[in-house]
Design an enzyme around this catalytic site. Structure first.
Site, PDB file in Angstrom:
ATOM      1  N   CYS A 112       5.274  -7.264   7.205  1.00 11.73           N
ATOM      2  CA  CYS A 112       6.062  -6.750   8.195  1.00 11.73           C
ATOM      3  C   CYS A 112       6.712  -7.831   8.959  1.00 11.73           C
ATOM      4  CB  CYS A 112       5.814  -5.608   8.862  1.00 11.73           C
ATOM      5  SG  CYS A 112       6.862  -4.855   9.865  1.00 11.73           S
ATOM      6  N   CYS A 133      -2.375   1.445   8.145  1.00 10.75           N
ATOM      7  CA  CYS A 133      -1.557   0.699   7.727  1.00 10.75           C
ATOM      8  C   CYS A 133      -1.900  -0.689   7.517  1.00 10.75           C
ATOM      9  CB  CYS A 133      -0.242   0.721   8.463  1.00 10.75           C
ATOM     10  SG  CYS A 133       1.150  -0.505   8.372  1.00 10.75           S
ATOM     11  N   CYS A 137       4.001  -6.383  15.063  1.00 10.21           N
ATOM     12  CA  CYS A 137       3.657  -5.603  16.391  1.00 10.21           C
ATOM     13  C   CYS A 137       2.330  -6.181  16.848  1.00 10.21           C
ATOM     14  CB  CYS A 137       3.618  -4.222  16.030  1.00 10.21           C
ATOM     15  SG  CYS A 137       5.374  -3.531  15.983  1.00 10.21           S
ATOM     16  N   GLU A 189       0.795  -1.366   0.011  1.00 10.92           N
ATOM     17  CA  GLU A 189       0.037  -0.067   0.024  1.00 10.92           C
ATOM     18  C   GLU A 189       0.967   1.278   0.251  1.00 10.92           C
ATOM     19  OE1 GLU A 189      -3.297  -2.118   2.913  1.00 10.92           O
ATOM     20  OE2 GLU A 189      -2.318  -0.243   3.517  1.00 10.92           O
ATOM     21  N   CYS A 194       3.287   8.529   1.552  1.00  8.23           N
ATOM     22  CA  CYS A 194       3.771   7.537   2.410  1.00  8.23           C
ATOM     23  C   CYS A 194       4.106   6.104   1.887  1.00  8.23           C
ATOM     24  CB  CYS A 194       2.661   7.203   3.702  1.00  8.23           C
ATOM     25  SG  CYS A 194       2.938   6.138   4.741  1.00  8.23           S
ATOM     26  N   CYS A 202      -1.017  -4.257  15.188  1.00  5.32           N
ATOM     27  CA  CYS A 202      -0.719  -3.597  13.685  1.00  5.32           C
ATOM     28  C   CYS A 202      -1.485  -4.667  12.625  1.00  5.32           C
ATOM     29  CB  CYS A 202       0.553  -3.396  13.270  1.00  5.32           C
ATOM     30  SG  CYS A 202       0.989  -2.975  11.752  1.00  5.32           S
TER      31      CYS A 202
HETATM   32  S1  SF4 Z   1       3.578  -1.257  13.602  1.00  8.87           S
HETATM   33 FE1  SF4 Z   1       3.123  -2.726  11.799  1.00  8.87          FE
HETATM   34  S2  SF4 Z   1       4.422  -1.997   9.917  1.00  8.87           S
HETATM   35 FE2  SF4 Z   1       5.128  -0.809  11.915  1.00  8.87          FE
HETATM   36  S3  SF4 Z   1       6.739  -2.188  12.476  1.00  8.87           S
HETATM   37 FE3  SF4 Z   1       4.917  -2.931  13.593  1.00  8.87          FE
HETATM   38  S4  SF4 Z   1       4.028  -4.690  12.374  1.00  8.87           S
HETATM   39 FE4  SF4 Z   1       5.686  -3.482  11.113  1.00  8.87          FE
END
Ligand code: SF4
Length: 367
Positions: free
Chosen positions: A106, A327, A110, A86, A99, A113
């Site tokens: 990823c 995100c 996290c 994206e 952005c 997320c």
């Molecule tokens: S917030 Fe999401 S995109 Fe950012 S580092 Fe953590 S898992 Fe990765």
């Protein structure tokens, strides 16, 4: 065929020489791609067929476009191998902020997320990072003036490709964005922060902190927390000292988790130590994840507590709310996976960029 955006000007010059073309063709090609935003070799009318047949501009294509009532545009881009990323363009009258994603998925995973839910698929190439700018310019009709690396992925887990992309972005012969208008956001990888500092790029570093102590960091960001917070802060201090560029802290507020007075006090101490500003972002819930957004009252009280400790604190203005702006959400929705329906108008969307670079503390701006 060679992908133009993967080449430095020097590499492009070598290619041009190899196919027997004069050196001035390099400037013509760079002008077409970076100044005029050409996405197709066929559009480069003053170039001979020998060059047009040797290079390609894009390897990816836009498969979906979501547009917010505030003008924010979010694109879902499919890569040559079918991977999807994206990118977002956040407009104001004076600025067009891109952005950008740096990875497919990823690996930091996290807990709050959407982008991290399926883990890392792969790193993007330099060209794939830069192609996002061309797509956003074409779809929005605006020239990108500001760039934030706050999309999908951890930019410093793809350091070399990201650094090469930043060089292209700030090079006056290429995209020509002021380095002061480029922000890279990281969860905090000390070795890579030092690598970035060594590159002497006068960009802004944003640390996505989200937890002001190791215990909470392990809970919310277990992969990132494999590095002690102290090591991250030490690397950030070195970056500040070497570059004399302001660092910002990004902090997504999760209701009842990291929005307490104790957290605010700890965050204020960190901000004081790094002499940096704090951007507060109210979480945008993801249905599968057990986190919620704090109330406006809690958000304001948290900000006030930081301000009383002398911290320059900003609450990000929501942007692109109706465009799956947080995100990873557009990709998940269009991949057929459940995501939240659009949150109520006026509410922030989540951790990402689609929210207000223009309110990021000065100098420059962030996510
Ligand atoms: S917030 Fe999401 S995109 Fe950012 S580092 Fe953590 S898992 Fe990765």
């Amino acid at each position: 065929m060679k992908t133009l955006l993967d080449l430095t000007p020097e590499q492009l010059a070598a290619e041009i020489a190899e196919i027997g073309q004069p050196a001035y063709r390099v400037t013509q090609i760079l002008d077409w791609v970076y100044k005029k935003g050409a996405t197709d070799m066929a559009a480069m009318t003053n170039l001979p067929a020998a060059i047009k047949q040797h290079f390609t501009v894009l390897t990816s294509r836009v498969v979906s476009k979501a547009e917010s009532t505030d003008g924010t545009i979010k694109l879902l881009v499919e890569l040559a191998d079918g991977g999807r990323i994206e990118c977002v363009m956040i407009p104001t009258e004076a600025r067009a902020t891109a952005c950008l994603s740096s990875q497919v998925g990823c690996g930091m995973e996290c807990m709050f997320c959407a982008s991290g839910m399926n883990g890392l698929e792969r790193n993007l190439s330099t060209g794939e990072i830069l192609e996002q700018i061309l797509h956003l310019q074409k779809e929005s009709g605006r020239r990108i003036s500001h760039v934030v690396f706050m999309g999908m992925g951890e930019p410093l887990a793809n350091t070399e490709a990201v650094i090469a992309a930043i060089h292209a972005i700030i090079d006056s012969a290429r995209q020509g964005v002021s380095a002061r208008h480029v922000t890279l956001s990281t969860v905090g990888l000390p070795k890579q922060i030092r690598r970035l500092a060594a590159e002497e790029l006068p960009i802004t570093l944003a640390i996505s902190l989200h937890a002001p102590n190791d215990a909470l960091r392990r809970e919310l960001m277990p992969k990132a927390a494999q590095v002690p917070l102290e090591d991250v802060l030490a690397a950030a201090e070195e970056f500040y000292q070497s570059r004399h560029r302001e660092i910002t802290l990004e902090y997504v507020l999760l209701a009842g988790v990291n929005d307490t007075n104790v957290c605010a006090e700890a965050l204020a101490r960190i901000a004081g130590r790094l002499r940096c500003s704090v951007n507060l972002i109210r979480y945008n819930p993801v249905p599968e994840l057990p986190f919620d957004r704090p109330s406006n009252t809690t958000l304001q009280a948290f900000a006030d507590r930081l301000a009383k400790r002398g911290v320059n604190v900003q609450i990000r203005r929501p942007r692109g709310i109706d465009a799956d702006a947080a995100c990873g959400q557009l990709r998940r929705r269009l991949d057929g996976e459940p995501t939240e329906t659009a949150p109520p108008q006026g509410e922030p969307t989540g951790e990402t960029p689609a929210e207000t670079p223009e309110e990021t503390p000065k100098p420059p701006e962030g996510v």
